[in-house]
Scaffold this active site. Structure first.
Site, PDB file in Angstrom:
ATOM      1  N   GLU A  18      41.286  34.402  45.226  1.00  0.00           N
ATOM      2  CA  GLU A  18      40.396  35.110  45.034  1.00  0.00           C
ATOM      3  C   GLU A  18      38.783  34.486  44.914  1.00  0.00           C
ATOM      4  OE1 GLU A  18      39.050  37.952  43.867  1.00  0.00           O
ATOM      5  OE2 GLU A  18      40.770  39.322  43.338  1.00  0.00           O
ATOM      6  N   ARG A  68      43.339  37.844  30.118  1.00  0.00           N
ATOM      7  CA  ARG A  68      42.908  36.651  30.811  1.00  0.00           C
ATOM      8  C   ARG A  68      41.473  36.896  31.649  1.00  0.00           C
ATOM      9  NH1 ARG A  68      43.229  37.488  36.445  1.00  0.00           N
ATOM     10  NH2 ARG A  68      45.024  38.628  37.291  1.00  0.00           N
ATOM     11  N   ASN A  78      39.309  37.814  34.798  1.00  0.00           N
ATOM     12  CA  ASN A  78      39.354  38.196  36.198  1.00  0.00           C
ATOM     13  C   ASN A  78      37.817  37.804  36.988  1.00  0.00           C
ATOM     14  OD1 ASN A  78      41.406  38.971  37.984  1.00  0.00           O
ATOM     15  ND2 ASN A  78      40.558  40.851  38.209  1.00  0.00           N
ATOM     16  N   GLU A 119      48.180  44.616  32.459  1.00  0.00           N
ATOM     17  CA  GLU A 119      47.187  45.328  33.174  1.00  0.00           C
ATOM     18  C   GLU A 119      47.161  46.625  32.171  1.00  0.00           C
ATOM     19  OE1 GLU A 119      47.849  45.990  37.245  1.00  0.00           O
ATOM     20  OE2 GLU A 119      48.111  43.756  37.615  1.00  0.00           O
ATOM     21  N   ASN A 152      37.102  44.158  38.277  1.00  0.00           N
ATOM     22  CA  ASN A 152      37.239  43.492  39.511  1.00  0.00           C
ATOM     23  C   ASN A 152      35.882  43.345  40.104  1.00  0.00           C
ATOM     24  OD1 ASN A 152      39.118  42.042  41.070  1.00  0.00           O
ATOM     25  ND2 ASN A 152      40.564  43.655  40.661  1.00  0.00           N
ATOM     26  N   ASP A 172      39.539  45.889  45.320  1.00  0.00           N
ATOM     27  CA  ASP A 172      39.524  44.813  44.547  1.00  0.00           C
ATOM     28  C   ASP A 172      38.061  44.002  44.792  1.00  0.00           C
ATOM     29  OD1 ASP A 172      40.520  41.976  43.374  1.00  0.00           O
ATOM     30  OD2 ASP A 172      42.321  42.112  44.365  1.00  0.00           O
TER      31      ASP A 172
END
Length: 284
Positions: free
Chosen positions: A19, A99, A101, A120, A147, A195
């Protein structure tokens, strides 16, 4: 609309959840991460030199700091890595089941950092704005999978993705605040989920499609005008890099794939894809 397939493998890797590619102009390196592998990678396209830093917990994003070092969006908060490698917390807030992102640095040098629940769950994530003195403000508190985030060339628009919505949204942005949220573009059923994203020098929005095997470019009017396709389905994020910011770097993920392609988990690059914007460093 044009379609293109011309990519190269910049770094062959097996990242579980690659990522967050980010060009660090000060060092001439591309920073990217493996969230679930808890690793921060760097890559110098001139020398081919690579480094890997292992983090103590899952890392959602790593961005350069104005004075050197990194700011990390971690599972339990936002941390700073000093130029000598020393780590310290800027803001520590552990939330069970949640967490970090994706994150992005705004034109004013603040960090806009997203979170999500591991399961999620809708509404379990946030988007928050951090300044270098440790001040934090929650911008959005009803997010599922926070995101891609990016700003228009003049800084007056902010683009944002909450992946399960299948939308890229756009806000009016001024003085570190956002308003007037509206839909910019929608990803149709069967084409994957939006994303990570980046904005180019023309104000066009490039977005990676998870389970879509592609990166798309949308004009400032929200019209689709370019698609770059890849043979691995979990394309996660994109960013322009290189000395002239014309090479598009793309991260990929292998998590959840029963039969991954040989390039799955690697850092990819499309040379000469466009012209990116210089990215600000975190002012802290």
């Amino acid at each position: 609309m044009t379609r293109r397939h011309g990519y190269e493998v910049a770094v062959r890797a097996e990242a579980t959840l690659g990522e967050g590619p980010t060009w660090d102009a000060a060092t001439g390196r591309l920073i990217w991460i493996d969230i679930l592998g808890a690793r921060v990678h760097t890559y110098d396209p001139v020398t081919g030199r690579r480094t890997v830093r292992v983090t103590d917990q899952h890392v959602g994003a790593a961005k350069p700091r104005a004075g050197g070092g990194l700011v990390l969006n971690l599972r339990d908060g936002v941390g700073l890595v000093d130029p000598d490698g020393t780590f310290r917390w800027l803001h520590h807030e552990a939330v069970p089941g949640r967490r970090a992102n994706d994150a992005a640095v705004a034109p004013d040098g603040s960090l806009w950092a997203g979170t999500m629940r591991y399961d999620e769950a809708p509404g379990g994530g946030t988007l928050s704005r951090f300044t270098g003195d440790g001040a934090v403000e929650t911008v959005l508190d009803d997010v599922a999978v926070s995101n891609g985030t990016g700003w228009s060339p003049d800084g007056r628009l902010m683009y944002y993705v909450d992946s399960p919505t299948r939308q890229i949204d756009v806000f009016h942005h001024e003085d570190g605040r956002v308003a007037d949220r509206r839909r910019f573009a929608r990803i149709e059923e069967g084409a994957g989920f939006p994303d990570g994203l980046t904005v180019d020098a023309d104000g066009c929005v490039w977005v990676a499609l998870w389970d879509g095997g592609a990166v798309r470019r949308y004009t400032p009017d929200g019209e689709l005008d370019r698609v770059i396709e890849f043979p691995t389905p979990r394309v996660t994020a994109c960013a322009f890099g290189g000395p002239d910011l014309t090479d598009l770097y793309i991260t990929t993920a292998g998590v959840g794939l029963s039969a991954p392609h040989p390039i799955t988990g690697s850092l990819l690059v499309v040379p000469g894809a466009g012209k990116g914007l210089p990215q600000p460093a975190f002012a802290g």
